[in-house]
Write a protein that holds these residues in place. Structure first.
Motif, PDB file in Angstrom:
ATOM      1  N   THR A 116       0.795  -1.231   0.000  1.00  0.00           N
ATOM      2  CA  THR A 116       0.000   0.000   0.000  1.00  0.00           C
ATOM      3  C   THR A 116       0.821   1.272   0.000  1.00  0.00           C
ATOM      4  OG1 THR A 116      -0.116  -0.039   2.404  1.00  0.00           O
ATOM      5  CG2 THR A 116      -1.966  -0.992   1.220  1.00  0.00           C
ATOM      6  N   GLU A 117       2.020   1.242   0.573  1.00  0.00           N
ATOM      7  CA  GLU A 117       2.702   2.496   0.885  1.00  0.00           C
ATOM      8  C   GLU A 117       3.505   3.123  -0.250  1.00  0.00           C
ATOM      9  OE1 GLU A 117       5.405  -0.872   2.034  1.00  0.00           O
ATOM     10  OE2 GLU A 117       3.267  -0.473   2.187  1.00  0.00           O
ATOM     11  N   ARG A 118       4.005   2.313  -1.204  1.00  0.00           N
ATOM     12  CA  ARG A 118       4.843   2.865  -2.274  1.00  0.00           C
ATOM     13  C   ARG A 118       5.076   1.798  -3.337  1.00  0.00           C
ATOM     14  NH1 ARG A 118       9.477   0.208  -1.693  1.00  0.00           N
ATOM     15  NH2 ARG A 118      10.161  -0.374   0.382  1.00  0.00           N
ATOM     16  N   GLU A 119       5.612   2.257  -4.476  1.00  0.00           N
ATOM     17  CA  GLU A 119       5.993   1.328  -5.534  1.00  0.00           C
ATOM     18  C   GLU A 119       7.131   0.428  -5.034  1.00  0.00           C
ATOM     19  OE1 GLU A 119       4.711   0.733  -8.451  1.00  0.00           O
ATOM     20  OE2 GLU A 119       3.875   2.578  -9.277  1.00  0.00           O
ATOM     21  N   PHE A 120       7.248  -0.737  -5.619  1.00  0.00           N
ATOM     22  CA  PHE A 120       8.368  -1.620  -5.320  1.00  0.00           C
ATOM     23  C   PHE A 120       9.646  -1.016  -5.892  1.00  0.00           C
ATOM     24  CE2 PHE A 120       4.934  -4.564  -4.719  1.00  0.00           C
ATOM     25  CZ  PHE A 120       5.397  -5.474  -3.786  1.00  0.00           C
ATOM     26  N   LYS A 121      10.701  -1.046  -5.091  1.00  0.00           N
ATOM     27  CA  LYS A 121      12.011  -0.601  -5.567  1.00  0.00           C
ATOM     28  C   LYS A 121      12.613  -1.703  -6.439  1.00  0.00           C
ATOM     29  CE  LYS A 121      12.851   2.193  -1.480  1.00  0.00           C
ATOM     30  NZ  LYS A 121      13.677   2.384  -0.283  1.00  0.00           N
ATOM     31  N   THR A 122      13.534  -1.313  -7.316  1.00  0.00           N
ATOM     32  CA  THR A 122      14.151  -2.271  -8.223  1.00  0.00           C
ATOM     33  C   THR A 122      14.814  -3.415  -7.461  1.00  0.00           C
ATOM     34  OG1 THR A 122      14.468  -0.541  -9.871  1.00  0.00           O
ATOM     35  CG2 THR A 122      15.809  -2.521 -10.111  1.00  0.00           C
ATOM     36  N   ALA A 123      15.502  -3.131  -6.368  1.00  0.00           N
ATOM     37  CA  ALA A 123      16.168  -4.186  -5.582  1.00  0.00           C
ATOM     38  C   ALA A 123      15.139  -5.167  -5.012  1.00  0.00           C
ATOM     39  CB  ALA A 123      17.001  -3.576  -4.467  1.00  0.00           C
ATOM     40  N   ILE A 125      12.179  -5.827  -6.360  1.00  0.00           N
ATOM     41  CA  ILE A 125      11.685  -6.580  -7.515  1.00  0.00           C
ATOM     42  C   ILE A 125      12.680  -7.679  -7.871  1.00  0.00           C
ATOM     43  CG2 ILE A 125      11.178  -6.433  -9.989  1.00  0.00           C
ATOM     44  CD1 ILE A 125      10.045  -3.589  -9.382  1.00  0.00           C
ATOM     45  N   GLU A 126      13.956  -7.363  -7.839  1.00  0.00           N
ATOM     46  CA  GLU A 126      14.986  -8.352  -8.161  1.00  0.00           C
ATOM     47  C   GLU A 126      14.963  -9.531  -7.189  1.00  0.00           C
ATOM     48  OE1 GLU A 126      18.531  -5.947  -8.332  1.00  0.00           O
ATOM     49  OE2 GLU A 126      18.119  -5.327 -10.407  1.00  0.00           O
ATOM     50  N   LYS A 127      14.736  -9.266  -5.890  1.00  0.00           N
ATOM     51  CA  LYS A 127      14.633 -10.361  -4.917  1.00  0.00           C
ATOM     52  C   LYS A 127      13.458 -11.269  -5.251  1.00  0.00           C
ATOM     53  CE  LYS A 127      16.744  -8.255  -0.881  1.00  0.00           C
ATOM     54  NZ  LYS A 127      16.552  -7.805   0.504  1.00  0.00           N
ATOM     55  N   LEU A 128      12.297 -10.659  -5.477  1.00  0.00           N
ATOM     56  CA  LEU A 128      11.114 -11.455  -5.824  1.00  0.00           C
ATOM     57  C   LEU A 128      11.333 -12.217  -7.132  1.00  0.00           C
ATOM     58  CD1 LEU A 128       8.328  -8.894  -4.871  1.00  0.00           C
ATOM     59  CD2 LEU A 128       8.900 -11.014  -3.654  1.00  0.00           C
ATOM     60  N   GLN A 129      11.935 -11.557  -8.099  1.00  0.00           N
ATOM     61  CA  GLN A 129      12.202 -12.190  -9.388  1.00  0.00           C
ATOM     62  C   GLN A 129      13.141 -13.386  -9.218  1.00  0.00           C
ATOM     63  OE1 GLN A 129      14.177  -9.666 -12.245  1.00  0.00           O
ATOM     64  NE2 GLN A 129      13.483 -10.915 -13.960  1.00  0.00           N
ATOM     65  N   ASN A 130      14.146 -13.255  -8.373  1.00  0.00           N
ATOM     66  CA  ASN A 130      15.072 -14.367  -8.142  1.00  0.00           C
ATOM     67  C   ASN A 130      14.356 -15.575  -7.549  1.00  0.00           C
ATOM     68  OD1 ASN A 130      17.306 -13.029  -9.173  1.00  0.00           O
ATOM     69  ND2 ASN A 130      17.934 -12.240  -7.175  1.00  0.00           N
ATOM     70  N   TYR A 131      13.456 -15.346  -6.588  1.00  0.00           N
ATOM     71  CA  TYR A 131      12.680 -16.453  -6.028  1.00  0.00           C
ATOM     72  C   TYR A 131      11.856 -17.116  -7.127  1.00  0.00           C
ATOM     73  CZ  TYR A 131      13.666 -14.582  -1.352  1.00  0.00           C
ATOM     74  OH  TYR A 131      14.276 -14.144  -0.206  1.00  0.00           O
TER      75      TYR A 131
END
Length: 170
Positions: A116-123, A125-131
């Motif tokens: 809710t609080e802000r857009e996802f930061k690139t770092a 996103i990269e963690k989620l993408q790696n999973y």
């Protein structure tokens, strides 16, 4: 159903829950009959409304997972939203999000995460993408076994005997 046969998912869930503070969904091997495995931690009220009103039929985020590969912030998708699903999702705390989509062995899989609080930061996103990519690599390389066969092998690996496996898996 928790996709427990995906490697390290139990260890990854605490960080995923922290990054996706409003919830997430992981859908593996989506076909006409739905996904082979799904884990949704979006708010219950949102899941019920989404399913009851068949939002997936016109959801720009879901549509993106069918048409594209890679990742995208929800705010950057740009597909039409005729049912105003994005606004309805905000009422449930799903304001900012990111979605990942991959095709493995001819089947789509996706993960979508929200906060809710802000857009996802690139770092982040990269963690989620790696999973997500590690799970998809596992699926690409796994033997062609059914979910039940994989559950039995996991039980054997955990040291269960036949009777224990039968009782555990029903």
């Amino acid at each position: 159903m928790l996709p427990s046969h995906l490697p390290d998912i139990e260890q990854n869930l605490p960080e995923i829950r922290t990054l996706a503070s409003s919830g997430f969904v992981i859908a593996i091997n989506v076909g006409w009959g739905g996904p082979e495995l799904i884990l949704s931690e979006f708010p219950t009220a949102w899941r019920e409304e989404y399913e009851e009103k068949n939002y997936f039929m016109t959801d720009p985020v879901f549509y993106w997972t069918l048409m594209k590969l890679g990742w995208k912030r929800w705010s950057e998708i740009g597909f039409p939203d005729p049912m105003n699903i994005a606004q309805k999702a905000k009422a449930h705390g799903l304001e900012f999000g990111v979605v990942f989509s991959m095709r493995v062995n001819g089947r789509r899989s996706f993960m979508s995460a929200a906060r809710t609080e802000r857009e996802f930061k690139t770092a982040e996103i990269e963690k989620l993408q790696n999973y997500f990519e590690s799970w998809m690599t596992f699926l690409r390389n796994r033997p062609d076994l059914s979910i039940g066969e994989l559950q039995i092998l996991r039980c054997i690996n955990d040291g269960y005997g036949r009777a224990e496996i039968a009782a555990k898996l029903g």
